[in-house]
Design a protein around this motif. Structure first.
Motif, PDB file in Angstrom:
ATOM      1  N   ARG A  20      85.023  40.553  37.384  1.00  0.00           N
ATOM      2  CA  ARG A  20      84.893  39.403  38.278  1.00  0.00           C
ATOM      3  C   ARG A  20      84.462  39.860  39.673  1.00  0.00           C
ATOM      4  NH1 ARG A  20      90.378  36.263  36.682  1.00  0.00           N
ATOM      5  NH2 ARG A  20      89.732  35.643  34.598  1.00  0.00           N
ATOM      6  N   TRP A  21      85.028  40.981  40.128  1.00  0.00           N
ATOM      7  CA  TRP A  21      84.686  41.508  41.442  1.00  0.00           C
ATOM      8  C   TRP A  21      83.224  41.944  41.478  1.00  0.00           C
ATOM      9  CZ3 TRP A  21      82.917  46.058  43.517  1.00  0.00           C
ATOM     10  CH2 TRP A  21      83.006  46.169  44.906  1.00  0.00           C
ATOM     11  N   VAL A  22      82.738  42.588  40.441  1.00  0.00           N
ATOM     12  CA  VAL A  22      81.338  43.031  40.380  1.00  0.00           C
ATOM     13  C   VAL A  22      80.404  41.828  40.370  1.00  0.00           C
ATOM     14  CG1 VAL A  22      79.619  44.190  38.928  1.00  0.00           C
ATOM     15  CG2 VAL A  22      81.853  45.240  39.287  1.00  0.00           C
ATOM     16  N   ILE A  23      80.721  40.814  39.610  1.00  0.00           N
ATOM     17  CA  ILE A  23      79.888  39.604  39.567  1.00  0.00           C
ATOM     18  C   ILE A  23      79.895  38.914  40.926  1.00  0.00           C
ATOM     19  CG2 ILE A  23      79.682  37.288  38.582  1.00  0.00           C
ATOM     20  CD1 ILE A  23      80.615  38.488  35.906  1.00  0.00           C
ATOM     21  N   GLY A  24      81.053  38.836  41.554  1.00  0.00           N
ATOM     22  CA  GLY A  24      81.145  38.226  42.888  1.00  0.00           C
ATOM     23  C   GLY A  24      80.340  38.989  43.921  1.00  0.00           C
ATOM     24  N   ALA A  25      80.397  40.317  43.867  1.00  0.00           N
ATOM     25  CA  ALA A  25      79.629  41.139  44.812  1.00  0.00           C
ATOM     26  C   ALA A  25      78.121  40.968  44.578  1.00  0.00           C
ATOM     27  CB  ALA A  25      80.031  42.603  44.674  1.00  0.00           C
ATOM     28  N   ALA A  26      77.718  40.888  43.321  1.00  0.00           N
ATOM     29  CA  ALA A  26      76.291  40.701  43.009  1.00  0.00           C
ATOM     30  C   ALA A  26      75.799  39.347  43.503  1.00  0.00           C
ATOM     31  CB  ALA A  26      76.052  40.839  41.509  1.00  0.00           C
ATOM     32  N   VAL A  27      76.606  38.319  43.340  1.00  0.00           N
ATOM     33  CA  VAL A  27      76.233  36.989  43.831  1.00  0.00           C
ATOM     34  C   VAL A  27      76.145  36.996  45.358  1.00  0.00           C
ATOM     35  CG1 VAL A  27      77.044  34.595  44.049  1.00  0.00           C
ATOM     36  CG2 VAL A  27      77.087  35.735  41.825  1.00  0.00           C
ATOM     37  N   ALA A  28      77.099  37.641  46.026  1.00  0.00           N
ATOM     38  CA  ALA A  28      77.076  37.708  47.491  1.00  0.00           C
ATOM     39  C   ALA A  28      75.851  38.480  47.984  1.00  0.00           C
ATOM     40  CB  ALA A  28      78.354  38.350  48.011  1.00  0.00           C
ATOM     41  N   LEU A  29      75.539  39.593  47.349  1.00  0.00           N
ATOM     42  CA  LEU A  29      74.367  40.378  47.718  1.00  0.00           C
ATOM     43  C   LEU A  29      73.082  39.573  47.508  1.00  0.00           C
ATOM     44  CD1 LEU A  29      73.284  43.103  48.691  1.00  0.00           C
ATOM     45  CD2 LEU A  29      73.160  43.792  46.281  1.00  0.00           C
ATOM     46  N   GLY A  30      73.010  38.851  46.406  1.00  0.00           N
ATOM     47  CA  GLY A  30      71.843  38.000  46.156  1.00  0.00           C
ATOM     48  C   GLY A  30      71.694  36.919  47.213  1.00  0.00           C
TER      49      GLY A  30
END
Length: 130
Positions: A20-30
Motif C-alpha cells: 500500500r505504501w509503495v502504491i501510495g508513493a507511486a501515485v504521489a510521484l505521478g
C-alpha cells in the motif's frame, strides 16, 4: 480463518502494508510529475511572443525597412532580433530592437536595418519578453 483468507495465503495474495505504501508513493510521484508538467507548460505560454513579418522594403544598398507585428503579454517589454540577408542568404544587416511595454496585446512596427551590402530580404529572426 475464512476461505478467502486461506486462498489468499495459499496463492500469495496477502495484503501487506508495504505494498500500500509503495502504491501510495507511486501515485504521489505521478501527481508531482503531472503538476510540474502543467506548471512548466502554463508558465512558458504566459511569456510567449508570436511574431509575423508583414513586409520589407529595400531602400538602397545600405538599408532595408522591415514591417512586422507581434502578440505578447500586455505590459511587458519585448526585444526582437531583426535581420537582412543577401541573395545567397548571407546576413548583411542585423540588430536587436527593444520595444516598450504596451497595454495592447498586438502591436505593429516598422524598423530600419542598416546593411553592409545590398540586401534582398528582411525578416524577424526571433522575439522574446524582456
Amino acid at each position: 480463518m475464512t476461505t478467502q483468507d486461506m486462498l489468499d495465503e495459499r496463492y500469495g495474495r496477502t495484503r501487506s502494508p508495504r505494498r500500500r505504501w509503495v502504491i501510495g508513493a507511486a501515485v504521489a510521484l505521478g501527481a508531482i510529475v503531472v503538476g510540474l508538467f502543467v506548471w512548466t507548460t502554463v508558465s512558458n505560454s504566459l511569456d510567449a511572443v508570436d511574431v509575423d513579418t508583414t513586409g520589407f522594403e529595400v531602400v538602397d544598398e545600405h538599408s532595408v525597412i522591415l514591417s512586422f507585428q507581434f502578440t505578447a503579454p500586455m505590459g511587458r517589454s519585448v526585444a526582437c532580433a531583426i535581420e537582412a540577408q543577401d541573395e545567397e542568404h548571407g546576413v548583411v544587416g542585423w540588430r536587436v530592437v527593444e520595444l516598450p511595454p504596451s497595454q495592447e496585446h498586438a502591436q505593429a512596427f516598422r524598423e530600419t536595418i542598416s546593411t553592409t551590402a545590398p540586401a534582398t530580404t528582411g525578416f524577424v529572426n526571433a522575439c522574446w519578453v524582456t
